[in-house]
Every structure is written in C-alpha cells, then in structure tokens.
Scaffold this active site. Sequence first.
Site, PDB file in Angstrom:
ATOM      1  CD  GLU A 201       7.605 -11.093 -11.016  1.00  0.00           C
ATOM      2  OE1 GLU A 201       7.655 -10.670  -9.855  1.00  0.00           O
ATOM      3  OE2 GLU A 201       8.471 -10.799 -11.859  1.00  0.00           O
TER       4      GLU A 201
ATOM      5  CD1 TRP B 150      -0.992  -5.583  -3.809  1.00  0.00           C
ATOM      6  CD2 TRP B 150      -0.864  -6.511  -1.774  1.00  0.00           C
ATOM      7  NE1 TRP B 150      -0.620  -6.904  -3.963  1.00  0.00           N
ATOM      8  CE2 TRP B 150      -0.531  -7.493  -2.731  1.00  0.00           C
ATOM      9  CE3 TRP B 150      -0.849  -6.876  -0.423  1.00  0.00           C
ATOM     10  CZ2 TRP B 150      -0.183  -8.797  -2.382  1.00  0.00           C
ATOM     11  CZ3 TRP B 150      -0.505  -8.175  -0.076  1.00  0.00           C
ATOM     12  CH2 TRP B 150      -0.179  -9.122  -1.055  1.00  0.00           C
TER      13      TRP B 150
ATOM     14  CE  LYS C  25      11.060 -10.425 -13.456  1.00  0.00           C
ATOM     15  NZ  LYS C  25      11.768 -10.334 -12.305  1.00  0.00           N
TER      16      LYS C  25
ATOM     17  CE  LYS D  76      10.075  -2.478  -8.016  1.00  0.00           C
ATOM     18  NZ  LYS D  76      10.631  -3.540  -8.878  1.00  0.00           N
TER      19      LYS D  76
ATOM     20  NE  ARG E 158       5.412   1.410  -1.742  1.00  0.00           N
ATOM     21  CZ  ARG E 158       6.559   1.273  -1.100  1.00  0.00           C
ATOM     22  NH1 ARG E 158       7.618   1.879  -1.526  1.00  0.00           N
ATOM     23  NH2 ARG E 158       6.634   0.537  -0.025  1.00  0.00           N
TER      24      ARG E 158
ATOM     25  CB  CYS F 181      -0.877   0.030   1.239  1.00  0.00           C
ATOM     26  SG  CYS F 181      -1.695  -1.518   1.572  1.00  0.00           S
TER      27      CYS F 181
ATOM     28  CG  ASN G  60       0.958   1.567   3.792  1.00  0.00           C
ATOM     29  OD1 ASN G  60      -0.188   1.697   3.397  1.00  0.00           O
ATOM     30  ND2 ASN G  60       1.988   2.182   3.238  1.00  0.00           N
ATOM     31  N   GLY G  61       0.406  -2.067   6.487  1.00  0.00           N
ATOM     32  CA  GLY G  61       0.838  -3.047   7.490  1.00  0.00           C
ATOM     33  C   GLY G  61      -0.329  -3.911   7.922  1.00  0.00           C
TER      34      GLY G  61
ATOM     35  CD  GLU H 298      14.572 -12.613 -12.096  1.00  0.00           C
ATOM     36  OE1 GLU H 298      14.149 -13.207 -11.089  1.00  0.00           O
ATOM     37  OE2 GLU H 298      14.207 -11.450 -12.376  1.00  0.00           O
TER      38      GLU H 298
ATOM     39  CG  HIS I 200      15.136 -36.470 -11.296  1.00  0.00           C
ATOM     40  ND1 HIS I 200      15.344 -37.815 -11.201  1.00  0.00           N
ATOM     41  CD2 HIS I 200      16.339 -35.923 -11.599  1.00  0.00           C
ATOM     42  CE1 HIS I 200      16.623 -38.083 -11.409  1.00  0.00           C
ATOM     43  NE2 HIS I 200      17.248 -36.942 -11.652  1.00  0.00           N
TER      44      HIS I 200
HETATM   45  C1  G6P Z   1       8.167  -8.380  -4.615  1.00  0.00           C
HETATM   46  C2  G6P Z   1       8.484  -7.813  -5.987  1.00  0.00           C
HETATM   47  C3  G6P Z   1       9.654  -8.575  -6.595  1.00  0.00           C
HETATM   48  C4  G6P Z   1      10.851  -8.535  -5.665  1.00  0.00           C
HETATM   49  C5  G6P Z   1      10.494  -9.049  -4.257  1.00  0.00           C
HETATM   50  C6  G6P Z   1      11.606  -8.753  -3.266  1.00  0.00           C
HETATM   51  O1  G6P Z   1       7.671  -9.664  -4.746  1.00  0.00           O
HETATM   52  O2  G6P Z   1       7.364  -7.911  -6.835  1.00  0.00           O
HETATM   53  O3  G6P Z   1      10.010  -7.990  -7.839  1.00  0.00           O
HETATM   54  O4  G6P Z   1      11.882  -9.311  -6.192  1.00  0.00           O
HETATM   55  O5  G6P Z   1       9.332  -8.382  -3.781  1.00  0.00           O
HETATM   56  O6  G6P Z   1      11.731  -7.359  -3.168  1.00  0.00           O
HETATM   57  P1  G6P Z   1      13.014  -6.603  -2.680  1.00  0.00           P
HETATM   58  O7  G6P Z   1      12.638  -5.145  -2.740  1.00  0.00           O
HETATM   59  O8  G6P Z   1      13.289  -7.059  -1.277  1.00  0.00           O
HETATM   60  O9  G6P Z   1      14.125  -6.949  -3.597  1.00  0.00           O
END
Ligand code: G6P
Length: 608
Positions: free
Chosen positions: A488, A74, A485, A603, A27, A2, A100-101, A481, A504
């Site tokens: 996501e 969020w 990507k 984010k 965010r 949030c 937030n929280g 990774e 496996h």
């Molecule tokens: C969220 C974001 C990811 C990120 C992860 C860790 O899931 O969507 O893109 O890798 O958090 O975030 P950080 O800011 O700790 O790298």
Amino acid sequence: MCGIVGYIGDKIATPMLIEGLKRLEYRGYDSAGVAIMNGNGVETRRAAGKIARLESAIASNPPHGTLGIAHTRWATHGPPNEQNAHPHVSQNGKIAVVHNGIIENATSLKAGLEARGYVFKSDTDTEVLSHLIETAYAGNLEAAVIEALRQVDGTYGIAVISSDEKDKIVAARKGSPLLVGIGDGEYFVASDASAILAHTRQVVYLDDGDIAVVTRDGYHVLDLDSVIREKPVTRIDWDLAQIERGGYPHFMLKEIFEQPTTVENTMRGRLILEEGFSKLGGLNISKEDLLAVDNIIITACGTSWHSALIGEMMIEELCRIPVEVEYASEFRYRNPIVTPRTLCIVISQSGETADTLAAMREAKRRGARTLGLVNQVGSTIAREDDGGIYLHAGPEIGVASTKAFTSQVVALALFTLKLARLRDLSVARGRAIAQAMAKLPEQIQSILDRAEEIEQLAEEFKRATNFLYLGRGYNFPAALEGALKLKEISYIHAEGYPAAEMKHGPIALIDEMMPVVCIAPHDAVFDKITSNIQEVKARKGKVIAITTRDEPSLAGKIDYEFRIPETEDLLTPILASVPLQLLAYYIAVKRGCNVDQPRNLAKSVTVE
Ligand code: G6P
C-alpha cells in the site's frame, strides 16, 4: 473516498472550506475545488492535485463570500484533472454541485440531457446532477434537488447551491455519508465530522433518503416526499488533537505508536480478569439468543478482512461454532446460506465502506442478526447494525490502517472470550487469555521502544522489488496484513501466504534477491514453520524472522531476527503486526513515498 464540506455563516467561507478540505484530504486526494456565493452568483475554482495546489491557485484572488461548498475528489469517472474536479456547475452557471458516490444511470441521463441541448464539459457522472437540477428548478432549490434525485439510480452524498437562492445549501444522502454541523450562528455540511471539528462538535447525521436544507437561520431535514424528518443532534466525543499529527512526521507513525493506548481503550471496562470473561454493553443480544447462534459469518474489506480471518480462528477454536469469512463485495452478490440463527459480524474501521454496508444490509434482509465492529462512532454501519462493539481507537487518518487493525483483533478476542465462556470454556483458560490480553499494551510498548531496529532493517531492504510474507495458523492473516501494509505505502510488490502453501507456487520466485518475512512465534505450529523457513533458505531467500525466543532450531537459517514478547497463540498476530507496520512505514519513508496518502488509495471506500 471523496470529501465534501459546505459552510454558511458570517465568516469568509473560502478559508473555512480549504481548512475543512485539508482535514478530509486523507480520504481522497487527486483534485479539489470550491464554489462560493460571491454576491453576484456562484464562483467556482478548481485544481488538479492536492488541496495545496487549489490553495495556491486561489491565494492571490480568492472568491469572496460567506457561503460555499467544496470537494476533494478520488476519481471514478474520468481522469483527475481540473475539468473533472468538483464542483460541477449547471449550464446556466447558477447551480453548483459537489458529489460523492456514483450515478449508475449517468449515461442514459446524459443522453437525455444532450438531446435537450445540454453540453457536458467533464467526464464525470456528477455533471448530470447539476444539469438535472437546473432542468427541475422552478424557484425552490430543495424541490429541484428532490425532483432530480428521483431520476437518479446509484449512490450520492451531495451539496448544492444556487445563485437564485443565495442563502441556502441543500444536501442529500443515499449511500454516501453526510452530516450537518451546528455551530454558533453558522452551519456546516460535511461528509466526515473531522472536516468541521475545529468549529463545532454538534452534528446531525443524515440517513439515506434525507434532504437537509441549511440556511443562515437554521436547518431542517426532509424526506424525498418533502415530509419533515426529526433528527437527533449528536455530540462528537473526540477532539482536534486526535486528528492532528502531534509532533510525528506522519499520521501513520503516530497511529502505530498510539497502539498501547488504543488497545487499552478497546479493552477498557470490558475485560473481567478474575472471571476470564468480558462485558460488552453494546451487543444488544440476550444470553439466550447468543447461545442460540449456530453459525457466524464475518464480512469485511481490506485490513478489516484480515482481522476477520483471525476472528474466525479464535471463535472456532474457543467457541466451537462454524465461522465463515467473506469479502463483503463477494458476499453481497452471491446467494449465501443465512438463517435466523446466523450471526453476521461486520468489521469496518470507518463504518462507511460501501460493500461492507451493503453486505450487512443483505445479511439483515435474509434474517441474520448483525453485529458491527466499528471504530467511527455514529457511522452508518454503527447506526444500522443490531448491536456492536466500538473499537474506541480514536480517529485513524493514515490511509494504511494500523491501530484499527490491532483494536479489531482485540475486540474479536473480547467477543470470543464472552461467547466461549458462556459456552464451555473453563474459567482457568478464560482467565489465562484475559490476563494475556491485559499485558498487550505494555508488550506493544516494548516493541515500539525498539523501533530503531526495524528502521535499520528497512535500510537494508528499501530497494527490494518483491517481498514474501509467510505465517501459519493465527499468523497467516498477519502475513497477509504485513504484505498489504508494504504494498500500500511503498509500492513494492508483496504477497502474504500460508507458509506451507508457498511450496505450491511462490517458491518459484525465491532467490537471493527475495526477502521473506517469516512470522515464527513459539506457538502450536512453530515446528512446522521452521521447516518452511528451511525451504526458503535452501533457495537462498533472505529470511527476516519474527520470533519470540531463542530457538536453536532456527540457528543458521535466518538472516535477520526481531523478537516479540510471548503471549497466547491467538494474540500473537497483534504483537507480530507491530514490527511489520513499522517495517512498511520505514521502507516507504526511505523510498520517499507519501506514507499517509499513498497513490490511488482512499481511506474510506464509499463506492462499490
Ligand atoms: C480501504 C482502506 C483500508 C481499509 C479498507 C476497509 O481500502 O484503505 O485501510 O482496510 O478500506 O475499510 P473499513 O473502514 O471498512 O475498515
């Protein structure tokens, strides 16, 4: 997660707040709202959906006043509808709260409030706070906030206003980032500096336990015992252009294309080519203490966890120190072996991820020394670690991390180089690695110059329903990774696997419908992955290979090929990741997905 923004000054608050919310939208983005002090009292407007929905809902009749608070949500408690959107107002309608929280004891506090006649209008934990503050209010808002917070377990970044004190915003922080912005005759409260950067660069970061009281004439910060705390003013060193799209259709594409520069910035002034060494001014650890480290734990979440896996391989190969990589959310709740000779490396783009922060605190509590690899300057992890390496990649706005990832791997390589050379790596080997690092920006650019090839590939595969990504050695994390990507942002199911391990399980999924991305640079395990590619092909899988040179052994085994430049093995995941970022991006765009704000993601995950 949030976002919070608050304004007090001489301008009309609503447009300032909406503008701030838009900058925070990356965010968290399922609903939003504002509360404005309109002369009579608190006027609240909320809407489900993106900020644009809120903006159009209030356009014909915006609330009018020069003080207000706003929120983009969020969802954690209850669906993302209007009634659960913040701000939440107390029963008497006088107090509005954005939060937030997570309030962990919300259920029991709610029962207590209901017994006293409070009627809840939302499913949120936040509404508990607005009613609690009302019950504690006796003429002084900060005192009521402190009293309410004493009853609360959990995490919060909050901003609160009251119709009884029309010229005041009270903000408080525990576990969720918050800052006060100091403008010219105006003040801001925000969960992220990007919300207010258009108006000021002077900020005061709040720490856990801080209560900020912001009025038209100034601000002061208290602790939970109402004792004044002196706080330094920090100047933000990035500018507005960095948080705007600059002609690109999406932040993600802009950030992918920034990588030649961001990788360069991570290395700037740090790489010593002649000595095959690196200079890292922020480590804050003596050579003796660094040499005394006998094991390393790297902890992180998401994409940062993938770069941690690459770091593990680099450090073990070149420094010969045992390294363990831990999901921060797991590390914090188990009983890990940590000694005073443990170095805990914490990787986080935002520097605010709740689990990563908690893991770092736990490692510290157990006596480890902590080192933060963080992008966001002034973030909580950066302020609490014992030493750090800033990534200097600039603000990353696209929810799917791209440039932060490559900079994390570069920062890990810099650290590895330093430690390895302090131990027993030869100058010749160190120099070769340093020289290969220096070439990365230009090599990344050469990949980006061929983005169109990847766009065509995306056209071929945009309707796929599953994807498999395979890699070995340094490129196993790159496979993870690449798959992350894609899933996501395009919502295509994708799995990353160590190429041989595919036998496996995932091999059962392979048929002519399954695209399999194989990261196969000419490195130490090239021959091994060739056999794995053969196994995929034998099951009619569609092989998309990332290679570095013409390989006769691959003839007839691959359907599509994308060449990346050659580099040292440990740096190949940096180059291999770039086409995989582009592939995910173009597929998502072609499927009509919201690339910068994918559904359900945030984010910066500031709740556990
Ligand atoms: C969220 C974001 C990811 C990120 C992860 C860790 O899931 O969507 O893109 O890798 O958090 O975030 P950080 O800011 O700790 O790298």
